[in-house]
Motif scaffolding. Structure first.
Motif, PDB file in Angstrom:
ATOM      1  N   ALA A  86     118.139  59.793  -2.303  1.00 56.29           N
ATOM      2  CA  ALA A  86     117.719  59.975  -0.910  1.00 56.29           C
ATOM      3  C   ALA A  86     116.724  61.135  -0.821  1.00 56.29           C
ATOM      4  CB  ALA A  86     118.932  60.260  -0.040  1.00 56.29           C
ATOM      5  N   MET A  87     116.073  61.240   0.332  1.00 55.03           N
ATOM      6  CA  MET A  87     115.164  62.353   0.596  1.00 55.03           C
ATOM      7  C   MET A  87     115.901  63.684   0.467  1.00 55.03           C
ATOM      8  SD  MET A  87     113.209  62.146   4.139  1.00 55.03           S
ATOM      9  CE  MET A  87     112.728  60.479   4.438  1.00 55.03           C
ATOM     10  N   SER A  88     115.240  64.708  -0.008  1.00 54.15           N
ATOM     11  CA  SER A  88     115.925  65.991  -0.125  1.00 54.15           C
ATOM     12  C   SER A  88     116.253  66.528   1.269  1.00 54.15           C
ATOM     13  CB  SER A  88     115.057  66.984  -0.878  1.00 54.15           C
ATOM     14  OG  SER A  88     114.111  67.551  -0.011  1.00 54.15           O
ATOM     15  N   LEU A  89     117.262  67.394   1.340  1.00 56.00           N
ATOM     16  CA  LEU A  89     117.657  67.936   2.644  1.00 56.00           C
ATOM     17  C   LEU A  89     116.501  68.710   3.276  1.00 56.00           C
ATOM     18  CD1 LEU A  89     121.302  69.204   2.116  1.00 56.00           C
ATOM     19  CD2 LEU A  89     120.481  66.960   2.813  1.00 56.00           C
ATOM     20  N   HIS A  90     115.739  69.415   2.425  1.00 55.78           N
ATOM     21  CA  HIS A  90     114.630  70.206   2.956  1.00 55.78           C
ATOM     22  C   HIS A  90     113.552  69.307   3.553  1.00 55.78           C
ATOM     23  CE1 HIS A  90     110.849  72.675   2.366  1.00 55.78           C
ATOM     24  NE2 HIS A  90     111.512  73.322   3.288  1.00 55.78           N
ATOM     25  N   LEU A  91     113.245  68.211   2.870  1.00 54.45           N
ATOM     26  CA  LEU A  91     112.243  67.291   3.405  1.00 54.45           C
ATOM     27  C   LEU A  91     112.749  66.682   4.722  1.00 54.45           C
ATOM     28  CD1 LEU A  91     109.608  65.823   3.282  1.00 54.45           C
ATOM     29  CD2 LEU A  91     110.601  64.157   1.727  1.00 54.45           C
ATOM     30  N   GLN A  92     114.026  66.336   4.752  1.00 54.93           N
ATOM     31  CA  GLN A  92     114.587  65.806   5.998  1.00 54.93           C
ATOM     32  C   GLN A  92     114.400  66.814   7.128  1.00 54.93           C
ATOM     33  OE1 GLN A  92     118.658  64.659   5.351  1.00 54.93           O
ATOM     34  NE2 GLN A  92     118.159  63.305   3.657  1.00 54.93           N
ATOM     35  N   LYS A  93     114.602  68.091   6.764  1.00 59.45           N
ATOM     36  CA  LYS A  93     114.474  69.128   7.780  1.00 59.45           C
ATOM     37  C   LYS A  93     113.026  69.254   8.251  1.00 59.45           C
ATOM     38  CE  LYS A  93     115.157  74.063   7.990  1.00 59.45           C
ATOM     39  NZ  LYS A  93     115.563  75.117   7.061  1.00 59.45           N
ATOM     40  N   LEU A  94     112.084  69.208   7.306  1.00 55.90           N
ATOM     41  CA  LEU A  94     110.667  69.287   7.684  1.00 55.90           C
ATOM     42  C   LEU A  94     110.313  68.148   8.633  1.00 55.90           C
ATOM     43  CD1 LEU A  94     108.902  70.109   4.293  1.00 55.90           C
ATOM     44  CD2 LEU A  94     109.304  71.650   6.207  1.00 55.90           C
ATOM     45  N   LEU A  95     110.800  66.967   8.322  1.00 57.66           N
ATOM     46  CA  LEU A  95     110.463  65.820   9.157  1.00 57.66           C
ATOM     47  C   LEU A  95     111.106  65.957  10.540  1.00 57.66           C
ATOM     48  CD1 LEU A  95     110.721  62.936   6.536  1.00 57.66           C
ATOM     49  CD2 LEU A  95     108.675  64.100   7.377  1.00 57.66           C
ATOM     50  N   ARG A  96     112.321  66.514  10.569  1.00 56.51           N
ATOM     51  CA  ARG A  96     112.957  66.739  11.871  1.00 56.51           C
ATOM     52  C   ARG A  96     112.151  67.735  12.691  1.00 56.51           C
ATOM     53  NH1 ARG A  96     117.597  67.001   9.168  1.00 56.51           N
ATOM     54  NH2 ARG A  96     117.876  69.235   9.417  1.00 56.51           N
ATOM     55  N   GLN A  97     111.640  68.777  12.011  1.00 56.36           N
ATOM     56  CA  GLN A  97     110.851  69.774  12.744  1.00 56.36           C
ATOM     57  C   GLN A  97     109.591  69.144  13.317  1.00 56.36           C
ATOM     58  OE1 GLN A  97     110.408  72.757   9.755  1.00 56.36           O
ATOM     59  NE2 GLN A  97     112.269  73.827  10.341  1.00 56.36           N
ATOM     60  N   ALA A  98     109.001  68.224  12.545  1.00 53.61           N
ATOM     61  CA  ALA A  98     107.773  67.584  13.004  1.00 53.61           C
ATOM     62  C   ALA A  98     108.085  66.614  14.137  1.00 53.61           C
ATOM     63  CB  ALA A  98     107.110  66.856  11.843  1.00 53.61           C
ATOM     64  N   ASN A  99     109.261  66.045  14.122  1.00 47.71           N
ATOM     65  CA  ASN A  99     109.628  65.050  15.117  1.00 47.71           C
ATOM     66  C   ASN A  99     110.979  65.422  15.705  1.00 47.71           C
ATOM     67  OD1 ASN A  99     110.160  62.829  16.615  1.00 47.71           O
ATOM     68  ND2 ASN A  99     110.320  61.408  14.891  1.00 47.71           N
ATOM     69  N   GLN A 100     110.935  66.172  16.785  1.00 51.60           N
ATOM     70  CA  GLN A 100     112.131  66.786  17.360  1.00 51.60           C
ATOM     71  C   GLN A 100     113.282  65.800  17.594  1.00 51.60           C
ATOM     72  OE1 GLN A 100     112.433  69.992  17.812  1.00 51.60           O
ATOM     73  NE2 GLN A 100     110.341  70.624  17.424  1.00 51.60           N
ATOM     74  N   ASP A 101     112.915  64.552  17.883  1.00 51.12           N
ATOM     75  CA  ASP A 101     113.954  63.612  18.298  1.00 51.12           C
ATOM     76  C   ASP A 101     114.835  63.123  17.163  1.00 51.12           C
ATOM     77  OD1 ASP A 101     112.951  63.796  20.751  1.00 51.12           O
ATOM     78  OD2 ASP A 101     111.666  62.021  20.595  1.00 51.12           O
ATOM     79  N   SER A 102     114.298  63.134  15.934  1.00 49.33           N
ATOM     80  CA  SER A 102     115.047  62.448  14.883  1.00 49.33           C
ATOM     81  C   SER A 102     116.400  63.122  14.659  1.00 49.33           C
ATOM     82  CB  SER A 102     114.232  62.392  13.599  1.00 49.33           C
ATOM     83  OG  SER A 102     113.637  63.629  13.361  1.00 49.33           O
ATOM     84  N   PRO A 103     117.443  62.316  14.545  1.00 50.61           N
ATOM     85  CA  PRO A 103     118.800  62.854  14.443  1.00 50.61           C
ATOM     86  C   PRO A 103     119.063  63.424  13.057  1.00 50.61           C
ATOM     87  CG  PRO A 103     118.833  60.481  14.186  1.00 50.61           C
ATOM     88  CD  PRO A 103     117.405  60.856  14.433  1.00 50.61           C
TER      89      PRO A 103
END
Ligand code: ADP
Ligand code: MG
Length: 633
Positions: free
Chosen positions: A548-565
């Motif tokens: 799966a995507m690394s936790l850090h990458l998931q976090k970066l993507l969440r920061q870029a897209n506030q809505d993603s859970p």
């Protein structure tokens, strides 16, 4: 004729305020900025004149005239370039046209926070507005090439300016500065001469001084102040380092010293000259979404465009300078430049030369190379996944902090230090190197003396996928790094802790029971609960599921897209050697009291280490208080 009064854009007013109140310690640069603008204006008209000769109005001899009037206390910088119409005046001299408001506001904020440190904003080069350092009133008389009406723009730099239509203005722009009382020194001829010589010698358009005749005298001949030949056409051994630096300031609008200068002429099938600079300081707009390279294109010394994306790859967008080729057609339109095979060839040549030079600088002086790397490494690394052809070279040039080294080191160095029995090169991604170095994910590696790369630039998440191997060693995330940990012994301190912690089959049974219990307690909050190999000092940590995507990458993507859970496919790893986990296993096998609360506390703790909030802060605080009460009361 009517005069309109208009306000400066708010940012301009702020900027003017800073400019006037000591932005630059060296006020002489106002002249460099105004001459630079005059030269740009001539370049623009020369280019337009290629396709619309009528615009030249029969006068294609470009020149810049400097004159002073000591009695009136004024200085005038006049050019016969493209000029401005009413709207140009409003757009160019009333707003922050070039640098973009955003970058400026950022710099301004940084400047206000660090009181007194104006060097940040100083690197902008405020261009035209620097006139207000020495003048309390500035007027611009101008007529745009091809038009009949002229305009007069006047301002005292305090919030507003006026514009008025005027007749009898010659083509181009004539900037008159009403010098401040404390800036009258700039009206002295010898001073002007020396400033032009120092700052504007490289300007390819003649800069002439027109002395004002004294009473009874005849008008004097114009006096040429600069060399007036394009700097890049001169032989390298006839250009001084100072002249290179001044030219760099001209093309970069900066004030720093270039860290590297590359000047060469390519001969053969395609002839061109490149004069490129790597800045000594990081420009503000390095990470704007456009990611545009900023090299100016000339054809036979005629300026064509500074907006040509085909000259350098975007991972070299920090480079400034010019390219001049005689093998491109003069009437080449900016649109035609896209997909031109000749440009592609030039781009390849420039890129190779630059990377070769950078690699050489790294070989010659590693310390010095690191100053470059700190500024631009994060940009250069984009090339690792964008430029397939040069990927390997770029990987070699990259430097990284590691768990064993605060100073960035090359991958070659890290591979050279690999442990016997270590089968892969490990990295961890996150925001902050020192937090990563202490994170639960890497503690099992550190305890075994395995060096882990600490990757803290957002771009790192992307290129690691493109580099499966480094010098024949697989590059792996610590999250995938189970195997080596079994094979390698713990180092001294940790060894002791470990030897005390051998587990018996009975204990293992209890651990299985605990895991089952934790899974039920935590439900959907985690995808799985597993025994960890990587933990030595911490009780738990969160990792991404295999593949799966690394936790850090998931976090970066969440920061870029506030809505993603928040993702729920994360695994909670437990350290079965840790006293807390052992005690919990005993409890789970017994009455089970407090195990569920502890499960949630441990998960929340792992989330905090990932830079997140506990899933429910109120309940978290309550559980923590209860646990403390049990320990204390
Ligand atoms: P920059 O030169 O980096 O664009 P400046 O603040 O120096 O920023 O100038 C702003 C703009 O004003 C220029 O981009 C240009 O459009 C216009 N300008 C300034 N001086 C002249 C001039 N002498 N002739 C024509 N246009 C000018
Ligand atoms: Mg300018």
């Amino acid at each position: 004729m009517t005069q309109e009064t208009l306000s400066f854009q708010a940012e301009v007013s702020k900027l003017l305020d800073i400019v006037v109140h000591s932005l630059y310690s060296d006020r002489r640069i106002f002249l460099r900025e105004l001459i630079s603008n005059a030269s740009d204006a001539c370049d623009k008209l020369r280019y337009e004149g290629l396709t619309q000769p009528a615009l030249l109005e029969g006068d294609g001899e470009f020149r810049i005239h400097l004159s002073v009037d000591p009695d009136a206390g004024t200085m005038t910088i006049a050019d016969n370039g493209i000029g401005m119409d009413r709207q140009d005046l409003i757009d160019n001299l009333g707003t922050i046209a070039r640098s973009g408001t955003q970058a400026f506001s950022e710099a301004l904020k940084a400047q206000t926070e660090k009181k007194g440190d104006v060097s940040l904003i100083g690197q902008f080069g405020v261009g035209f507005y620097s006139a207000f350092m020495v003048a309390d009133r500035v007027s611009v008389a101008t007529r745009k090439a091809g038009e009949t009406e002229g305009w007069n723009w006047v301002s005292d730099g305090k919030g507003a300016f006026t514009i008025e239509e005027t007749a009898d203005v010659s083509r181009g722009a004539s900037i008159t500065l009403h010098m401040r009382e404390d800036a009258k020194e700039f009206l002295e001829e010898f001073k002007l001469r020396s400033i032009v010589k120092t700052y504007s010698d490289h300007i390819a358009i003649p800069v002439d001084f027109i002395a004002s005749p004294r009473e009874g005298e005849e008008a004097k001949e114009p006096e040429r102040l600069n060399e007036a030949s394009a700097l890049w056409t001169r032989p390298r051994d006839q250009i001084t380092p100072e002249q290179y630096t001044e030219f760099y300031h001209h093309v970069s609008h900066g004030f720093d010293e270039p860290w590297h200068t590359l000047h060469y002429r390519a001969e053969g099938v395609l002839e061109y000259t490149g004069l490129l600079f790597v800045p000594g300081q990081k420009p503000f707009d390095l990470f704007t979404p456009e990611r545009k390279p900023r090299v100016k294109l000339y054809v036979n010394r005629v300026f064509i465009t500074d907006d040509c994306e085909e000259l350098l790859p975007s991972y070299l967008r920090f480079v400034r300078g010019i390219v001049d080729s005689s093998d491109l057609p003069l009437n080449v339109s900016r649109e035609m430049l896209q997909d031109d095979p000749r440009l592609r060839k030039i781009k390849g040549g420039l890129t190779k030369r630059l990377l070769d030079d950078l690699a050489k600088r790294a070989r010659d002086d590693e310390e010095d190379y690191l100053t470059f790397w700190e500024n631009f490494g994060a940009v250069l690394k984009e090339g690792i996944y964008e430029d397939f052809e040069r990927k390997d070279d770029l990987v070699k040039m990259a430097r990284f902090r590691t768990t064993a080294s605060d100073k960035p080191v090359s991958l070659e160095t890290v591979v050279g230090r690999m442990k016997e029995g270590q089968t892969a090169l490990y990295y961890v991604t996150g925001d902050d190197a020192s937090a990563l170095a202490r994170s639960p994910q890497v503690e099992g590696f550190v305890a075994r003396g395995i060096e882990v790369l600490l990757l803290t630039d957002p771009i790192d998440e992307f290129w690691v996928g493109a580099v499966p191997n480094v010098m024949d060693k697989p590059l792996k995330s610590v999250a995938q790094g189970g195997g080596d940990l079994d094979a390698l012994p713990l180092q001294d301190d940790a060894k002791e802790a470990e030897s005390k912690a051998e587990s018996t089959p009975a204990e293992e049974g209890k651990i299985d029971g605990l895991i089952a219990r934790l899974k039920v307690a935590l439900g959907d909050a985690v995808a799985d609960v597993m025994v960890s190999k990587r933990l030595t000092g911490s009780p738990v940590c969160l990792v991404a599921q295999d593949g799966a995507m690394s936790l850090h990458l998931q976090k970066l993507l969440r920061q870029a897209n506030q809505d993603s859970p928040l993702p729920s496919d994360r695994v909670l790893e437990i350290n079965t050697r840790h006293a807390v986990i052992k005690a919990l296993a005993e409890r789970a096998a017994g009455d089970g009291e407090g195990v569920d609360d502890a499960a949630h506390l441990l998960l929340d703790q792992a989330r905090i280490l990932e830079g997140e909030l506990p899933s429910d802060p109120v309940t978290f605080a309550k559980r923590l208080t209860d646990a403390m009460a049990k320990g204390l009361v």
